[in-house]
Motif scaffolding. Sequence first.
Motif, PDB file in Angstrom:
ATOM      1  N   ASN A   1       0.858  -1.195   0.000  1.00  0.00           N
ATOM      2  CA  ASN A   1       0.000   0.000   0.000  1.00  0.00           C
ATOM      3  C   ASN A   1       0.893   1.243   0.000  1.00  0.00           C
TER       4      ASN A   1
ATOM      5  N   GLU B   1      -5.615   9.919 -11.765  1.00  0.00           N
ATOM      6  CA  GLU B   1      -5.876   8.575 -11.200  1.00  0.00           C
ATOM      7  C   GLU B   1      -4.809   8.230 -10.161  1.00  0.00           C
TER       8      GLU B   1
ATOM      9  N   GLY C   1      -5.223  10.728  -7.263  1.00  0.00           N
ATOM     10  CA  GLY C   1      -6.575  10.518  -6.739  1.00  0.00           C
ATOM     11  C   GLY C   1      -6.628   9.266  -5.885  1.00  0.00           C
ATOM     12  N   THR C   2      -6.037   8.194  -6.391  1.00  0.00           N
ATOM     13  CA  THR C   2      -6.052   6.921  -5.653  1.00  0.00           C
ATOM     14  C   THR C   2      -5.156   6.996  -4.419  1.00  0.00           C
ATOM     15  N   PHE C   3      -3.925   7.450  -4.606  1.00  0.00           N
ATOM     16  CA  PHE C   3      -2.974   7.392  -3.490  1.00  0.00           C
ATOM     17  C   PHE C   3      -3.156   8.528  -2.479  1.00  0.00           C
TER      18      PHE C   3
ATOM     19  N   TYR D   1      -6.257  10.314  -1.862  1.00  0.00           N
ATOM     20  CA  TYR D   1      -7.591  10.578  -1.309  1.00  0.00           C
ATOM     21  C   TYR D   1      -8.350   9.307  -0.931  1.00  0.00           C
ATOM     22  N   LYS D   2      -7.771   8.141  -1.252  1.00  0.00           N
ATOM     23  CA  LYS D   2      -8.432   6.886  -0.875  1.00  0.00           C
ATOM     24  C   LYS D   2      -7.532   6.140   0.086  1.00  0.00           C
TER      25      LYS D   2
ATOM     26  N   VAL E   1      -9.552   0.139  -0.721  1.00  0.00           N
ATOM     27  CA  VAL E   1      -9.239  -0.264  -2.100  1.00  0.00           C
ATOM     28  C   VAL E   1      -7.822  -0.842  -2.169  1.00  0.00           C
TER      29      VAL E   1
ATOM     30  N   LYS F   1      -4.802  -0.328  -3.838  1.00  0.00           N
ATOM     31  CA  LYS F   1      -4.229   0.733  -4.662  1.00  0.00           C
ATOM     32  C   LYS F   1      -3.186   0.211  -5.648  1.00  0.00           C
TER      33      LYS F   1
ATOM     34  N   CYS G   1     -12.516  14.596  -2.936  1.00  0.00           N
ATOM     35  CA  CYS G   1     -11.239  15.245  -2.615  1.00  0.00           C
ATOM     36  C   CYS G   1     -11.392  16.714  -2.215  1.00  0.00           C
TER      37      CYS G   1
ATOM     38  N   CYS H   1      -8.967  14.216  -8.415  1.00  0.00           N
ATOM     39  CA  CYS H   1      -8.980  12.830  -7.962  1.00  0.00           C
ATOM     40  C   CYS H   1      -9.645  11.876  -8.942  1.00  0.00           C
TER      41      CYS H   1
END
Length: 225
Positions: free
Chosen positions: A26, A75, A78-80, A82-83, A88, A90, A190, A215
């Motif tokens: 992660n 992407e 946005g993924t790393f 804000y999620k 998820v 990642k 975000c 994001c």
Amino acid sequence: MIDFKALFKISYGLYIVSSGDKNHGNGFIANTVFQVTSKPPKFAVCCNKNNYTAEIIKNTRAFSVSILQQEATPEIYGTFGYKSGRDVNKMEGLNLKYGETGVPIVLNDTISYFECKVVETVDLGTHLMFIGELIQSEVIDDTKEPLTYDYFRKVKKGAAPKNAPTYIDKSNLEEQTESKNRYQHQCTICKYIYNDAVEPIPFSELPDNWVCPTCGAAKSEFIKI
Ligand SMILES: Cc1cc2nc3c(=O)[nH]c(=O)nc-3n(C[C@H](O)[C@H](O)[C@H](O)COP(=O)(O)O)c2cc1C
């Protein structure tokens, strides 16, 4: 007095800090990566205690840092950024390699990377500062510029989420006028704000497949504020 806007003048880069192993890796977006000594080369990174990656670094005692290129895709951050890896995976579908300690290293949108083993952890209250000693590093793409926080804010219109050490409550910044607020739409993922007053096209006229530039969230994730 404290003028929070003065803090926006501090220069930072943006990085993906990853940890874990092949089966369970992660990472998160961090601006707080910096070199603290040269002999031996040591690096610091500040990680919110609530970040899933904090738990993983504490167990793995190692991390990698991918230095992002200026035009990194929404992407990726946005993924790393804000999620959470609690919700998820990642790392799925990404171009990865694994370091000498086994930590994953994200190569997507990465111009160079380095790997560290943790030699010290400092408790800063909300955040842990991991001090890592350099094990290896490599340049991946010498032709691209690194992504800076300033570019992320000004060009990508990105904002820091609550877990980032640089997060600033908007009420601490100058209040916007009520009339401006009537034309603003905010991404619920975000918190990016689309302001009709300064954009060439009003939000309502953007195509349905338009996505948040920060994001990558769908247009339907926006609310009028
Ligand atoms: C521009 C930006 C800078 C950030 N900087 C940091 C940081 O330095 N330290 C931190 O703990 N979180 C930072 N964050 C927030 C984390 O990336 C975010 O909370 C992430 O979702 C945590 O993921 P995880 O729960 O999978 O570890 C930043 C996010 C963004 C978008």
